[in-house]
Motif scaffolding. Structure first.
Motif, short mmCIF file in Angstrom:
data_model
loop_
_atom_site.label_atom_id
_atom_site.label_comp_id
_atom_site.label_asym_id
_atom_site.label_seq_id
_atom_site.Cartn_x
_atom_site.Cartn_y
_atom_site.Cartn_z
N ASP A 21 0.75 -1.21 -0.21
CA ASP A 21 -0.39 0.04 0.50
C ASP A 21 0.55 1.16 0.30
N LEU A 22 1.42 1.39 -0.93
CA LEU A 22 2.77 2.87 -1.06
C LEU A 22 2.71 3.06 -2.79
N PRO A 23 3.09 4.72 -2.75
CA PRO A 23 2.54 5.16 -3.92
C PRO A 23 3.71 4.57 -5.16
N PRO A 24 3.37 4.85 -6.00
CA PRO A 24 4.14 3.94 -6.92
C PRO A 24 5.73 4.62 -7.57
N GLN A 25 5.85 6.33 -6.70
CA GLN A 25 7.47 6.30 -6.53
C GLN A 25 8.18 5.99 -5.85
N LYS A 26 7.60 4.61 -4.66
CA LYS A 26 7.97 4.30 -3.49
C LYS A 26 8.61 2.68 -3.87
N CYS A 27 8.14 2.26 -4.59
CA CYS A 27 8.61 0.68 -5.36
C CYS A 27 9.51 1.12 -6.53
N ARG A 28 11.07 1.20 -6.25
CA ARG A 28 11.09 1.29 -7.45
C ARG A 28 12.48 -0.20 -7.51
N PRO A 29 13.25 -0.12 -8.22
CA PRO A 29 13.29 -1.83 -8.43
C PRO A 29 14.81 -1.64 -7.50
N ASP A 30 15.22 0.03 -7.43
CA ASP A 30 16.75 0.70 -5.80
C ASP A 30 16.30 0.37 -5.00
N SER A 31 14.54 0.44 -4.37
CA SER A 31 13.91 0.65 -3.41
C SER A 31 14.56 -1.01 -2.86
N ARG A 32 14.96 -0.28 -0.67
CA ARG A 32 14.98 -1.18 -0.14
C ARG A 32 14.05 -2.17 0.57
N VAL A 33 13.75 -3.08 0.57
CA VAL A 33 13.05 -4.16 1.25
C VAL A 33 12.26 -3.61 2.64
N ILE A 34 13.89 -3.16 3.49
CA ILE A 34 13.71 -2.77 4.77
C ILE A 34 12.56 -1.52 4.72
N GLU A 35 14.41 -0.77 4.95
CA GLU A 35 15.06 0.49 5.21
C GLU A 35 13.64 1.24 4.19
N ASP A 36 13.05 1.16 3.28
CA ASP A 36 12.55 1.80 1.98
C ASP A 36 11.39 1.68 2.31
N LEU A 37 10.55 0.59 2.23
CA LEU A 37 9.08 -0.09 1.95
C LEU A 37 8.59 -0.40 3.41
N GLY A 38 9.97 -0.33 4.22
CA GLY A 38 9.08 -0.95 5.30
C GLY A 38 8.55 -2.21 6.00
N CYS A 39 9.58 -3.41 5.12
CA CYS A 39 8.66 -4.37 4.88
C CYS A 39 9.23 -5.63 5.75
N ASP A 40 8.19 -6.13 6.34
CA ASP A 40 9.09 -6.98 7.89
C ASP A 40 8.72 -7.96 7.59
N SER A 41 8.72 -9.22 8.57
CA SER A 41 8.38 -10.55 8.80
C SER A 41 7.19 -10.49 7.90
N LEU A 42 5.89 -10.49 8.35
CA LEU A 42 4.80 -10.84 8.24
C LEU A 42 4.10 -10.24 6.22
N LYS A 43 4.54 -8.91 5.87
CA LYS A 43 4.74 -8.67 5.28
C LYS A 43 5.69 -8.75 3.76
N ALA A 44 6.40 -10.21 3.63
CA ALA A 44 7.78 -10.44 3.47
C ALA A 44 6.59 -12.22 2.97
N VAL A 45 6.04 -11.90 4.18
CA VAL A 45 5.11 -13.49 3.52
C VAL A 45 4.33 -13.06 2.40
N GLU A 46 2.70 -11.92 3.29
CA GLU A 46 2.10 -11.97 1.86
C GLU A 46 2.92 -11.26 0.57
#
Length: 416
Positions: A21-46
Protein backbone atom coordinates in the motif's frame (compact mmCIF):
# COMPACT_ATOMS: atom_id res chain seq x y z
CA UNK A 1 5.48 -17.34 -21.10
CA UNK A 2 8.94 -16.27 -19.94
CA UNK A 3 9.47 -12.72 -18.72
CA UNK A 4 12.65 -10.73 -19.21
CA UNK A 5 14.45 -9.47 -16.14
CA UNK A 6 13.26 -5.92 -16.85
CA UNK A 7 9.67 -7.13 -17.10
CA UNK A 8 10.00 -9.04 -13.83
CA UNK A 9 11.43 -5.97 -12.08
CA UNK A 10 8.53 -3.83 -13.30
CA UNK A 11 5.93 -6.34 -12.16
CA UNK A 12 7.60 -6.97 -8.81
CA UNK A 13 7.46 -3.22 -8.18
CA UNK A 14 3.75 -3.19 -9.07
CA UNK A 15 2.99 -6.10 -6.73
CA UNK A 16 5.02 -4.53 -3.92
CA UNK A 17 3.17 -1.25 -4.36
CA UNK A 18 -0.19 -3.00 -4.05
CA UNK A 19 0.66 -5.37 -1.18
CA UNK A 20 2.51 -2.75 0.85
CA UNK A 21 0.00 0.00 0.00
CA UNK A 22 2.65 2.47 -1.15
CA UNK A 23 2.71 5.13 -3.87
CA UNK A 24 4.36 4.13 -7.19
CA UNK A 25 7.35 6.44 -6.68
CA UNK A 26 8.29 4.51 -3.54
CA UNK A 27 8.47 1.10 -5.23
CA UNK A 28 11.36 1.23 -7.67
CA UNK A 29 13.92 -1.48 -8.50
CA UNK A 30 16.53 0.14 -6.26
CA UNK A 31 14.12 0.56 -3.32
CA UNK A 32 15.40 -1.18 -0.20
CA UNK A 33 12.83 -3.71 0.96
CA UNK A 34 13.24 -3.06 4.68
CA UNK A 35 14.68 0.44 4.98
CA UNK A 36 12.63 2.16 2.26
CA UNK A 37 9.49 0.03 2.09
CA UNK A 38 9.18 -1.02 5.73
CA UNK A 39 8.68 -4.66 4.78
CA UNK A 40 8.87 -6.82 7.90
CA UNK A 41 8.53 -10.61 8.16
CA UNK A 42 4.74 -10.67 7.91
CA UNK A 43 4.61 -8.35 4.91
CA UNK A 44 7.39 -10.38 3.31
CA UNK A 45 5.24 -13.52 3.58
CA UNK A 46 2.29 -11.76 1.93
CA UNK A 47 4.51 -10.31 -0.79
CA UNK A 48 6.11 -13.66 -1.61
CA UNK A 49 2.79 -15.49 -1.77
CA UNK A 50 1.52 -12.88 -4.22
CA UNK A 51 4.66 -13.16 -6.35
CA UNK A 52 4.33 -16.96 -6.41
CA UNK A 53 0.90 -16.58 -7.95
CA UNK A 54 1.95 -13.81 -10.32
CA UNK A 55 4.91 -15.72 -11.76
CA UNK A 56 3.67 -19.31 -11.47
CA UNK A 57 6.56 -20.34 -9.29
CA UNK A 58 7.41 -21.78 -5.92
CA UNK A 59 9.62 -19.65 -3.70
CA UNK A 60 10.66 -22.43 -1.36
CA UNK A 61 12.86 -22.89 1.64
CA UNK A 62 14.74 -25.62 -0.21
CA UNK A 63 18.26 -25.27 1.11
CA UNK A 64 19.74 -25.71 -2.34
CA UNK A 65 18.24 -22.25 -2.98
CA UNK A 66 18.23 -20.56 0.43
CA UNK A 67 16.00 -17.60 -0.32
CA UNK A 68 14.51 -17.50 3.17
CA UNK A 69 17.88 -16.69 4.70
CA UNK A 70 18.96 -14.39 1.88
CA UNK A 71 15.95 -12.11 2.22
CA UNK A 72 16.95 -11.11 5.72
CA UNK A 73 20.73 -11.10 5.43
CA UNK A 74 21.42 -9.25 2.18
CA UNK A 75 22.37 -5.78 3.24
CA UNK A 76 20.48 -4.06 1.84
CA UNK A 77 17.93 -6.21 0.02
CA UNK A 78 16.41 -4.28 -2.89
CA UNK A 79 13.39 -4.98 -5.07
CA UNK A 80 15.72 -5.68 -8.00
CA UNK A 81 17.39 -8.43 -5.92
CA UNK A 82 13.99 -9.95 -5.28
CA UNK A 83 13.14 -9.63 -8.97
CA UNK A 84 16.30 -11.50 -9.91
CA UNK A 85 15.29 -14.40 -7.69
CA UNK A 86 11.79 -14.47 -9.18
CA UNK A 87 13.28 -14.26 -12.68
CA UNK A 88 15.30 -17.41 -12.04
CA UNK A 89 12.32 -19.27 -10.54
CA UNK A 90 9.57 -18.16 -12.92
CA UNK A 91 7.40 -20.90 -14.43
CA UNK A 92 8.87 -23.58 -12.16
CA UNK A 93 5.35 -24.61 -11.20
CA UNK A 94 2.64 -23.15 -9.02
CA UNK A 95 2.41 -24.57 -5.55
CA UNK A 96 -0.80 -26.02 -4.14
CA UNK A 97 -1.66 -24.50 -0.80
CA UNK A 98 -4.65 -23.88 1.40
CA UNK A 99 -3.63 -20.77 3.25
CA UNK A 100 0.05 -20.28 3.85
CA UNK A 101 3.16 -19.58 1.85
CA UNK A 102 4.47 -22.61 -0.04
CA UNK A 103 7.05 -23.31 2.65
CA UNK A 104 4.84 -22.05 5.45
CA UNK A 105 2.98 -25.13 6.60
CA UNK A 106 0.53 -24.05 9.25
CA UNK A 107 1.25 -25.86 12.52
CA UNK A 108 -1.59 -26.82 14.84
CA UNK A 109 -0.10 -26.02 18.23
CA UNK A 110 -0.98 -28.28 21.13
CA UNK A 111 -1.20 -25.63 23.80
CA UNK A 112 -0.98 -26.81 27.41
CA UNK A 113 -4.31 -26.97 29.21
CA UNK A 114 -2.60 -26.23 32.53
CA UNK A 115 0.37 -23.87 32.75
CA UNK A 116 3.39 -25.79 34.02
CA UNK A 117 4.97 -22.60 35.36
CA UNK A 118 3.71 -19.51 37.13
CA UNK A 119 3.93 -16.10 35.51
CA UNK A 120 6.49 -14.33 37.72
CA UNK A 121 7.45 -11.24 35.72
CA UNK A 122 6.57 -8.01 37.52
CA UNK A 123 4.72 -4.90 36.47
CA UNK A 124 4.42 -1.58 38.28
CA UNK A 125 7.64 0.27 39.05
CA UNK A 126 10.98 -0.86 40.47
CA UNK A 127 12.50 1.20 43.25
CA UNK A 128 15.93 -0.14 44.27
CA UNK A 129 15.80 1.84 47.52
CA UNK A 130 13.18 -0.55 48.87
CA UNK A 131 15.78 -3.33 48.71
CA UNK A 132 18.52 -1.44 50.55
CA UNK A 133 21.87 -0.11 49.39
CA UNK A 134 23.35 -3.55 48.84
CA UNK A 135 21.04 -6.19 47.52
CA UNK A 136 21.63 -9.42 45.64
CA UNK A 137 20.32 -9.18 42.10
CA UNK A 138 19.36 -12.87 41.95
CA UNK A 139 17.24 -14.66 44.53
CA UNK A 140 18.17 -18.35 44.80
CA UNK A 141 15.42 -20.79 43.80
CA UNK A 142 17.51 -23.93 44.17
CA UNK A 143 17.83 -26.66 41.56
CA UNK A 144 15.04 -27.48 39.14
CA UNK A 145 15.48 -30.53 36.90
CA UNK A 146 19.16 -30.54 37.73
CA UNK A 147 19.93 -26.88 36.95
CA UNK A 148 20.26 -23.91 39.29
CA UNK A 149 17.46 -21.38 39.01
CA UNK A 150 17.10 -17.88 40.45
CA UNK A 151 14.77 -14.92 40.15
CA UNK A 152 15.95 -11.44 39.15
CA UNK A 153 14.67 -8.89 41.62
CA UNK A 154 14.43 -5.98 39.17
CA UNK A 155 11.77 -7.58 36.97
CA UNK A 156 10.79 -10.92 38.54
CA UNK A 157 12.29 -12.94 35.68
CA UNK A 158 13.25 -16.52 36.46
CA UNK A 159 16.71 -17.43 35.20
CA UNK A 160 18.64 -20.66 34.82
CA UNK A 161 22.38 -21.17 35.11
CA UNK A 162 23.89 -22.93 32.11
CA UNK A 163 26.96 -24.80 33.42
CA UNK A 164 30.44 -24.11 32.06
CA UNK A 165 31.85 -26.59 29.58
CA UNK A 166 32.43 -27.49 25.96
CA UNK A 167 29.55 -27.52 23.50
CA UNK A 168 28.96 -28.02 19.78
CA UNK A 169 27.38 -25.23 17.71
CA UNK A 170 26.61 -24.83 14.01
CA UNK A 171 25.56 -27.59 11.66
CA UNK A 172 27.03 -29.82 8.97
CA UNK A 173 23.66 -31.37 8.10
CA UNK A 174 22.76 -31.74 4.44
CA UNK A 175 20.20 -28.95 4.69
CA UNK A 176 22.44 -26.56 6.67
CA UNK A 177 23.07 -23.14 5.17
CA UNK A 178 26.55 -21.78 4.59
CA UNK A 179 26.37 -19.45 7.58
CA UNK A 180 25.68 -22.42 9.90
CA UNK A 181 28.85 -24.24 8.82
CA UNK A 182 31.01 -25.74 10.09
CA UNK A 183 29.74 -27.48 13.18
CA UNK A 184 32.45 -26.85 15.74
CA UNK A 185 33.27 -27.08 19.42
CA UNK A 186 33.47 -24.04 21.67
CA UNK A 187 34.23 -23.42 25.33
CA UNK A 188 31.69 -21.47 27.36
CA UNK A 189 31.85 -20.14 30.89
CA UNK A 190 28.77 -20.62 33.06
CA UNK A 191 26.05 -18.02 32.45
CA UNK A 192 22.61 -17.08 33.71
CA UNK A 193 19.93 -16.70 31.02
CA UNK A 194 16.24 -15.82 31.23
CA UNK A 195 13.85 -18.76 31.16
CA UNK A 196 11.28 -16.71 29.22
CA UNK A 197 11.21 -13.90 26.69
CA UNK A 198 10.61 -10.50 28.26
CA UNK A 199 6.88 -9.84 28.52
CA UNK A 200 4.86 -6.69 27.91
CA UNK A 201 4.36 -6.49 31.68
CA UNK A 202 8.09 -6.40 32.42
CA UNK A 203 8.74 -3.98 29.54
CA UNK A 204 6.23 -1.53 31.02
CA UNK A 205 7.90 -1.89 34.43
CA UNK A 206 11.18 -0.87 32.79
CA UNK A 207 9.65 2.20 31.12
CA UNK A 208 7.92 3.23 34.35
CA UNK A 209 11.08 2.83 36.44
CA UNK A 210 13.42 5.17 34.57
CA UNK A 211 13.58 8.85 33.66
CA UNK A 212 13.66 8.52 29.87
CA UNK A 213 13.11 11.06 27.14
CA UNK A 214 10.72 10.78 24.20
CA UNK A 215 13.76 10.37 21.97
CA UNK A 216 14.64 7.20 23.88
CA UNK A 217 11.17 5.77 23.40
CA UNK A 218 11.21 6.52 19.68
CA UNK A 219 14.43 4.58 19.25
CA UNK A 220 13.38 1.67 21.44
CA UNK A 221 9.93 0.76 20.15
CA UNK A 222 7.54 1.45 17.33
CA UNK A 223 5.60 4.64 18.02
CA UNK A 224 5.11 6.02 14.50
CA UNK A 225 1.36 6.50 13.99
CA UNK A 226 1.82 6.35 10.21
CA UNK A 227 3.21 2.80 10.41
CA UNK A 228 0.39 0.26 10.00
CA UNK A 229 2.06 -2.00 12.57
CA UNK A 230 1.21 0.49 15.31
CA UNK A 231 -2.09 -1.39 15.91
CA UNK A 232 0.00 -4.37 17.01
CA UNK A 233 1.97 -2.45 19.66
CA UNK A 234 0.90 -4.29 22.84
CA UNK A 235 1.49 -1.47 25.34
CA UNK A 236 -0.11 1.93 25.85
CA UNK A 237 0.64 5.04 27.90
CA UNK A 238 -2.22 6.35 30.01
CA UNK A 239 -1.71 9.42 32.19
CA UNK A 240 2.03 8.97 31.94
CA UNK A 241 2.00 5.28 32.98
CA UNK A 242 2.81 2.47 30.56
CA UNK A 243 0.59 -0.63 30.79
CA UNK A 244 -0.01 -3.71 28.62
CA UNK A 245 -3.16 -3.74 26.53
CA UNK A 246 -5.95 -6.09 27.55
CA UNK A 247 -5.07 -9.76 27.00
CA UNK A 248 -1.40 -9.03 26.23
CA UNK A 249 0.11 -8.86 29.74
CA UNK A 250 1.68 -12.33 29.51
CA UNK A 251 2.70 -12.18 25.86
CA UNK A 252 6.22 -11.46 24.61
CA UNK A 253 7.06 -7.81 24.08
CA UNK A 254 7.49 -7.20 20.35
CA UNK A 255 8.14 -4.19 18.11
CA UNK A 256 11.25 -3.42 20.18
CA UNK A 257 14.54 -2.55 18.48
CA UNK A 258 17.91 -4.03 19.43
CA UNK A 259 18.64 -0.72 21.16
CA UNK A 260 15.50 -1.11 23.27
CA UNK A 261 16.38 -4.68 24.17
CA UNK A 262 19.91 -3.61 25.08
CA UNK A 263 18.63 -0.75 27.27
CA UNK A 264 16.29 -3.13 29.09
CA UNK A 265 19.05 -5.70 29.64
CA UNK A 266 21.32 -3.02 31.14
CA UNK A 267 18.53 -1.76 33.41
CA UNK A 268 17.52 -5.26 34.53
CA UNK A 269 21.13 -5.84 35.57
CA UNK A 270 21.24 -2.51 37.41
CA UNK A 271 23.76 -1.11 34.93
CA UNK A 272 23.57 2.29 33.25
CA UNK A 273 20.77 1.91 30.70
CA UNK A 274 21.64 5.33 29.24
CA UNK A 275 24.68 3.71 27.64
CA UNK A 276 22.45 1.50 25.48
CA UNK A 277 23.77 3.00 22.23
CA UNK A 278 27.45 2.67 23.10
CA UNK A 279 27.75 -0.39 25.36
CA UNK A 280 26.77 -3.92 24.36
CA UNK A 281 24.88 -5.09 27.40
CA UNK A 282 23.81 -8.47 28.79
CA UNK A 283 21.94 -9.93 25.85
CA UNK A 284 22.95 -13.53 25.05
CA UNK A 285 25.63 -14.10 22.43
CA UNK A 286 24.66 -16.22 19.45
CA UNK A 287 26.73 -19.08 20.85
CA UNK A 288 25.19 -18.82 24.32
CA UNK A 289 21.73 -18.67 22.78
CA UNK A 290 22.33 -21.67 20.50
CA UNK A 291 23.71 -23.76 23.35
CA UNK A 292 20.81 -22.83 25.65
CA UNK A 293 18.35 -23.83 22.89
CA UNK A 294 19.49 -27.46 22.75
CA UNK A 295 16.53 -29.81 22.56
CA UNK A 296 13.90 -27.16 21.78
CA UNK A 297 13.67 -28.13 18.09
CA UNK A 298 13.49 -31.76 17.01
CA UNK A 299 11.78 -31.71 13.61
CA UNK A 300 9.47 -29.55 11.48
CA UNK A 301 6.61 -31.97 12.12
CA UNK A 302 6.55 -31.50 15.86
CA UNK A 303 3.80 -29.36 17.35
CA UNK A 304 5.47 -28.27 20.57
CA UNK A 305 6.45 -24.79 19.41
CA UNK A 306 4.67 -21.85 17.78
CA UNK A 307 5.46 -21.42 14.07
CA UNK A 308 3.63 -21.10 10.76
CA UNK A 309 0.56 -19.40 12.25
CA UNK A 310 0.02 -16.70 9.64
CA UNK A 311 -2.90 -17.17 7.25
CA UNK A 312 -2.82 -15.31 3.96
CA UNK A 313 -4.73 -12.05 4.14
CA UNK A 314 -5.24 -12.22 7.91
CA UNK A 315 -4.95 -8.94 9.78
CA UNK A 316 -4.00 -8.58 13.41
CA UNK A 317 -4.19 -6.17 16.28
CA UNK A 318 -2.16 -6.42 19.47
CA UNK A 319 -4.72 -8.65 21.18
CA UNK A 320 -4.97 -11.35 18.51
CA UNK A 321 -1.38 -11.81 17.43
CA UNK A 322 -1.05 -15.63 17.36
CA UNK A 323 1.68 -15.84 20.00
CA UNK A 324 1.82 -17.97 23.14
CA UNK A 325 2.27 -16.51 26.65
CA UNK A 326 5.89 -16.42 27.74
CA UNK A 327 5.35 -18.86 30.62
CA UNK A 328 3.71 -21.57 28.49
CA UNK A 329 6.29 -24.36 28.22
CA UNK A 330 6.44 -24.49 24.43
CA UNK A 331 9.67 -24.62 22.43
CA UNK A 332 11.31 -25.83 25.64
CA UNK A 333 15.03 -26.58 25.68
CA UNK A 334 16.79 -29.24 27.74
CA UNK A 335 17.74 -26.53 30.23
CA UNK A 336 14.07 -25.64 30.82
CA UNK A 337 13.95 -22.42 28.77
CA UNK A 338 10.66 -21.60 27.05
CA UNK A 339 10.27 -20.52 23.42
CA UNK A 340 13.79 -21.35 22.31
CA UNK A 341 12.10 -22.53 19.12
CA UNK A 342 9.35 -20.39 17.62
CA UNK A 343 6.93 -17.82 19.05
CA UNK A 344 9.24 -14.79 18.61
CA UNK A 345 12.68 -14.15 17.17
CA UNK A 346 15.09 -12.96 19.84
CA UNK A 347 17.81 -10.34 19.61
CA UNK A 348 21.36 -11.45 20.38
CA UNK A 349 24.38 -9.42 21.41
CA UNK A 350 26.52 -10.13 18.33
CA UNK A 351 26.93 -8.26 15.10
CA UNK A 352 25.73 -10.68 12.43
CA UNK A 353 28.25 -11.88 9.85
CA UNK A 354 27.42 -14.69 7.43
CA UNK A 355 30.97 -16.05 7.64
CA UNK A 356 31.37 -15.79 11.43
CA UNK A 357 31.44 -19.55 12.01
CA UNK A 358 34.32 -19.80 9.54
CA UNK A 359 36.47 -17.23 11.38
CA UNK A 360 39.10 -17.76 14.07
CA UNK A 361 37.06 -15.45 16.32
CA UNK A 362 34.30 -18.06 16.48
CA UNK A 363 36.76 -20.65 17.83
CA UNK A 364 37.76 -18.60 20.89
CA UNK A 365 36.34 -19.30 24.34
CA UNK A 366 33.01 -17.48 24.78
CA UNK A 367 32.92 -16.39 21.10
CA UNK A 368 31.19 -13.14 20.17
CA UNK A 369 30.79 -11.39 16.82
CA UNK A 370 32.34 -8.00 17.59
CA UNK A 371 33.03 -6.62 14.10
CA UNK A 372 30.34 -4.04 13.20
CA UNK A 373 28.41 -5.18 10.12
CA UNK A 374 25.37 -2.92 10.31
CA UNK A 375 23.04 -5.73 11.45
CA UNK A 376 22.58 -7.51 14.77
CA UNK A 377 21.93 -11.22 15.17
CA UNK A 378 18.56 -12.75 15.98
CA UNK A 379 17.67 -16.37 16.70
CA UNK A 380 14.79 -18.76 17.23
CA UNK A 381 12.13 -18.41 14.52
CA UNK A 382 8.64 -17.09 15.17
CA UNK A 383 4.90 -17.45 14.75
CA UNK A 384 5.12 -15.88 11.27
CA UNK A 385 7.68 -18.04 9.51
CA UNK A 386 8.03 -21.75 8.80
CA UNK A 387 9.14 -24.36 11.31
CA UNK A 388 12.43 -24.85 9.45
CA UNK A 389 13.67 -21.48 10.71
CA UNK A 390 13.19 -22.52 14.34
CA UNK A 391 16.14 -24.91 14.52
CA UNK A 392 18.79 -23.83 17.01
CA UNK A 393 21.58 -23.38 14.44
CA UNK A 394 19.58 -21.18 12.03
CA UNK A 395 21.18 -17.73 11.83
CA UNK A 396 20.06 -14.37 10.51
CA UNK A 397 20.35 -10.67 11.28
CA UNK A 398 18.42 -7.42 11.22
CA UNK A 399 19.27 -3.74 11.50
CA UNK A 400 19.53 -2.67 15.13
CA UNK A 401 16.84 0.00 14.61
CA UNK A 402 14.34 -2.48 13.15
CA UNK A 403 10.99 -3.22 14.78
CA UNK A 404 9.27 -6.55 14.24
CA UNK A 405 5.89 -7.85 15.34
CA UNK A 406 7.51 -11.28 15.57
CA UNK A 407 10.73 -10.08 17.23
CA UNK A 408 11.35 -9.97 20.98
CA UNK A 409 14.25 -10.70 23.33
CA UNK A 410 15.51 -12.31 26.53
CA UNK A 411 18.45 -11.29 28.71
CA UNK A 412 21.41 -12.61 30.62
CA UNK A 413 22.09 -11.77 34.24
CA UNK A 414 25.68 -10.77 34.87
CA UNK A 415 26.76 -11.72 38.35
CA UNK A 416 29.89 -10.45 40.08
Amino acid sequence: MAYTLNEVEERVCEVAQRILDLPPQKCRPDSRVIEDLGCDSLKAVELMMELEDAFDCKVSNDHSFPLGNAIFTRNPMRLRDLAEIIYVLQATGKVERQAGWSWLRRKEIQRPTIDADLFTQLGGRFDPQTLGKKFTLLEDLGKVDGFLQARRRTDGMRCVQIPAGNTMVGSDAADALDDERPRHEVVLDAYWIDIEPVSTTAWCRFLNSIERAESHLARWMLLDETDDRIVQLPVVRREGIWTPLRATAMLPMVLVSWHGANAYALWANQLDWQEYASVDGPLPSETQWEHAAEGAFQSVDETNFVAGQHVRGETYDAENLPMAPVHHPLGKSRFGLHHMAGNVWQWCRDWYAADFYQTSESQLPNPLGTQPTGIRSERGGSWVGPAELCRASYRRGRHADAFGRCLGFRCLTWTK
